[in-house]
Scaffold this motif. Structure first.
Motif, PDB file in Angstrom:
ATOM      1  N   SER A 121       4.415  -3.916 -10.531  1.00  0.00           N
ATOM      2  CA  SER A 121       4.381  -2.620  -9.845  1.00  0.00           C
ATOM      3  C   SER A 121       3.097  -1.823 -10.099  1.00  0.00           C
ATOM      4  CB  SER A 121       5.638  -1.798 -10.160  1.00  0.00           C
ATOM      5  OG  SER A 121       6.194  -2.143 -11.373  1.00  0.00           O
ATOM      6  N   ARG A 122       2.160  -2.390 -10.839  1.00  0.00           N
ATOM      7  CA  ARG A 122       0.892  -1.682 -11.041  1.00  0.00           C
ATOM      8  C   ARG A 122       0.025  -1.718  -9.783  1.00  0.00           C
ATOM      9  NH1 ARG A 122      -0.027  -3.988 -16.661  1.00  0.00           N
ATOM     10  NH2 ARG A 122       0.568  -2.258 -18.010  1.00  0.00           N
ATOM     11  N   HIS A 123      -0.575  -0.584  -9.446  1.00  0.00           N
ATOM     12  CA  HIS A 123      -1.485  -0.479  -8.298  1.00  0.00           C
ATOM     13  C   HIS A 123      -0.927  -1.182  -7.074  1.00  0.00           C
ATOM     14  CE1 HIS A 123      -4.411   1.384 -10.828  1.00  0.00           C
ATOM     15  NE2 HIS A 123      -4.251   0.404 -11.709  1.00  0.00           N
ATOM     16  N   LEU A 124       0.242  -0.743  -6.672  1.00  0.00           N
ATOM     17  CA  LEU A 124       0.950  -1.383  -5.576  1.00  0.00           C
ATOM     18  C   LEU A 124       0.275  -1.089  -4.238  1.00  0.00           C
ATOM     19  CD1 LEU A 124       3.690  -2.955  -5.332  1.00  0.00           C
ATOM     20  CD2 LEU A 124       4.630  -0.808  -4.482  1.00  0.00           C
ATOM     21  N   GLU A 125       0.099  -2.139  -3.454  1.00  0.00           N
ATOM     22  CA  GLU A 125      -0.462  -1.966  -2.111  1.00  0.00           C
ATOM     23  C   GLU A 125       0.683  -1.807  -1.114  1.00  0.00           C
ATOM     24  OE1 GLU A 125      -3.662  -1.916  -1.107  1.00  0.00           O
ATOM     25  OE2 GLU A 125      -4.329  -2.027  -3.193  1.00  0.00           O
ATOM     26  N   PRO A 126       0.521  -0.936  -0.112  1.00  0.00           N
ATOM     27  CA  PRO A 126       1.544  -0.885   0.939  1.00  0.00           C
ATOM     28  C   PRO A 126       1.560  -2.198   1.725  1.00  0.00           C
ATOM     29  CG  PRO A 126      -0.284   0.602   1.443  1.00  0.00           C
ATOM     30  CD  PRO A 126      -0.573   0.004   0.106  1.00  0.00           C
ATOM     31  N   VAL A 127       2.709  -2.562   2.273  1.00  0.00           N
ATOM     32  CA  VAL A 127       2.776  -3.821   3.032  1.00  0.00           C
ATOM     33  C   VAL A 127       2.764  -3.542   4.533  1.00  0.00           C
ATOM     34  CG1 VAL A 127       4.026  -5.080   1.236  1.00  0.00           C
ATOM     35  CG2 VAL A 127       5.309  -3.877   3.023  1.00  0.00           C
ATOM     36  N   ASP A 128       2.423  -4.566   5.281  1.00  0.00           N
ATOM     37  CA  ASP A 128       2.382  -4.473   6.734  1.00  0.00           C
ATOM     38  C   ASP A 128       3.704  -5.008   7.285  1.00  0.00           C
ATOM     39  OD1 ASP A 128       1.937  -4.704   9.399  1.00  0.00           O
ATOM     40  OD2 ASP A 128       0.057  -5.826   9.230  1.00  0.00           O
TER      41      ASP A 128
ATOM     42  N   GLN B 189       7.612  -0.455  -0.098  1.00  0.00           N
ATOM     43  CA  GLN B 189       6.857  -1.059   1.013  1.00  0.00           C
ATOM     44  C   GLN B 189       5.721  -0.131   1.445  1.00  0.00           C
ATOM     45  OE1 GLN B 189       9.802  -1.918   4.088  1.00  0.00           O
ATOM     46  NE2 GLN B 189       9.577  -4.112   3.711  1.00  0.00           N
ATOM     47  N   GLY B 190       5.974   1.169   1.299  1.00  0.00           N
ATOM     48  CA  GLY B 190       4.950   2.138   1.668  1.00  0.00           C
ATOM     49  C   GLY B 190       3.883   2.321   0.607  1.00  0.00           C
ATOM     50  N   GLY B 191       4.038   1.679  -0.564  1.00  0.00           N
ATOM     51  CA  GLY B 191       3.021   1.732  -1.602  1.00  0.00           C
ATOM     52  C   GLY B 191       3.391   2.603  -2.801  1.00  0.00           C
TER      53      GLY B 191
ATOM     54  N   HIS C 188       8.943   1.091  -6.555  1.00  0.00           N
ATOM     55  CA  HIS C 188       8.960  -0.370  -6.600  1.00  0.00           C
ATOM     56  C   HIS C 188       9.384  -0.849  -7.982  1.00  0.00           C
ATOM     57  CE1 HIS C 188       8.025  -4.343  -5.177  1.00  0.00           C
ATOM     58  NE2 HIS C 188       7.168  -4.573  -6.150  1.00  0.00           N
TER      59      HIS C 188
END
Lengths: 213, 185
Positions: free
Chosen positions: A11-18, B16-18, B23
């Motif tokens: 969960s570190r530096h989580l990127e949003p998903v497409d 999902q939104g970051g 999460h």
């Protein structure tokens, strides 16, 4: 690494998903599959040139309509099946409808013709060419679709594979229809329907190895 | 719809939104459900808490990597259950137990219980990361293990930020494959 350390790391530096990625990838693969099948069929077998006559044009349209319906219905299922858990609460009933329809039309057509014509109506001129061409042309669409579907992490591999084969077979039939000059409904039911079914079975058999993620 | 479905789905959508905190909370709660689920399932195959923990980590990694495949129009529970079950069947096949032996279960089984008692598992993810290609190792090491930002990691290794992001993404997928190879017995 302990599980809670793994959770922290992930969960570190989580990127949003497409969220639209899967829909776009499978849609793109379907377009490539159709164009690819058309190119292979046109270059390898050539396109029939007689479709200016009303009879030939009507049968060309009938074949294309059958193939498009198969592709349309099956790709809606495939879009769902390709995601984890997509197989739940989804009876495959509608996928059989185009096949049932063409079989009924073929039966009606045979019923209205004298039985001495049946052999000719079912076998046509080129049943063997049809039997071989549709599965061969389906190889490229199948490969492209497998590539796309795998990215979506399907969890029911056999069923997803069957639908991948079904869409690939439909795509191939669509392309073969541009070449094929056998104009009878029993021929379409037997050889188009049969070869698409063959592609579906091949997909189900090959999928557990090809679609694993 | 149960409370846990509603809460976990909200966490998933935020993730999902970051939203990293959401999460994290999602993965923490799912790991407890997964642990209870796998311990119960594996007991009938004569396997214990260590194999269950292996599977918990495999499933968490899969859930993280595949989180783009969750469609917000659907319930979350069946999605989690499908992945958990897929990983269970894959594990049993690798360890040469046939698929036919896995009884059919309901999606709600996955959320039925939770288990906070984490045990040791059989492989070490840190050691497996060292087997990855260099760029993936760097990117995952810096951002996911040390906690540097993507920009800091990019500067340290003279790579672009998109290259770091791609390396993390591909690296986690490669890691999942390494784990699958590791857990064969």
């Amino acid at each position: 690494m302990k599980t809670d350390e793994l959770v922290t790391a992930l969960s570190r530096h989580l990127e949003p998903v497409d969220r639209g990625l899967i829909r776009r990838t499978v849609g793109f693969a379907l377009a490539v599959a159709i164009v690819g099948a058309l190119c292979v069929a046109a270059l390898w077998l050539g396109v029939r040139t007689d479709f200016v006559t009303a009879h030939a044009a009507a049968f060309l349209i009938a074949k294309l309509a059958f193939a498009v319906t198969v592709i349309g219905v099956a790709s809606v299922y495939l879009m769902r099946l390709s995601r984890p858990g997509g197989e739940l609460g989804m009876p495959s009933f509608w996928a059989f409808v185009p096949f049932a329809a063409i079989i009924l039309l073929a039966a009606a057509s045979l019923g209205s013709a004298p039985s001495s014509h049946w052999n000719r109506m079912i076998l046509g001129d080129e049943w063997l060419e049809c039997l071989l061409s549709i599965p061969v042309i389906a190889i490229v669409p199948f490969a492209v679709l497998v590539w796309a579907v795998r990215k979506a992490a399907p969890t029911n591999l056999v069923r997803t594979g069957a639908f991948t084969g079904l869409v690939a077979g439909g795509t191939s039939a669509l392309a073969y229809a541009l070449h094929c000059t056998d104009d009878s409904l029993p021929f379409i039911a037997a050889w188009y329907g049969g070869t698409i079914l063959l592609c579906t079975i091949a997909g189900a058999v090959l999928a557990p190895r090809l679609l694993r993620w | 719809m149960t409370t846990s479905e509603r809460e976990l789905k909200a966490l998933m959508l935020a993730g999902q939104g970051g939203d990293a905190a959401a999460h994290r909370r999602l993965l923490e709660r799912l790991s407890q459900h997964l642990r209870a689920y796998y311990k119960r399932k594996l007991a009938s195959f004569g396997k214990g808490a260590m194999e269950a923990e292996d599977l918990v980590q495999e499933a968490l990694l899969a859930i993280h990597i595949q989180r783009h495949s969750y469609d917000p129009a659907e319930l979350l529970t069946p999605w989690v259950h499908a992945i958990a079950r897929y990983k269970l069947i894959d594990f049993l096949r690798r360890s040469r137990t046939s698929r036919a032996d896995v009884p059919i279960d309901e999606a709600d089984d996955i959320m039925a219980n939770d288990d906070h008692v984490a045990t040791e598992n059989s492989y070490d993810i840190r050691r497996l990361i060292e087997k990855l290609p260099r760029n993936m190792q760097y990117a995952i090491g810096a951002v996911k293990l040390e906690g540097l930002s993507v920009a800091e990691a990019a500067r340290r290794y003279q790579l672009s930020e998109p290259a770091i992001k791609v390396s993390i993404h591909r690296g986690l997928k490669a890691l999942a494959n390494l784990i699958a190879k590791e857990v064969k017995t």
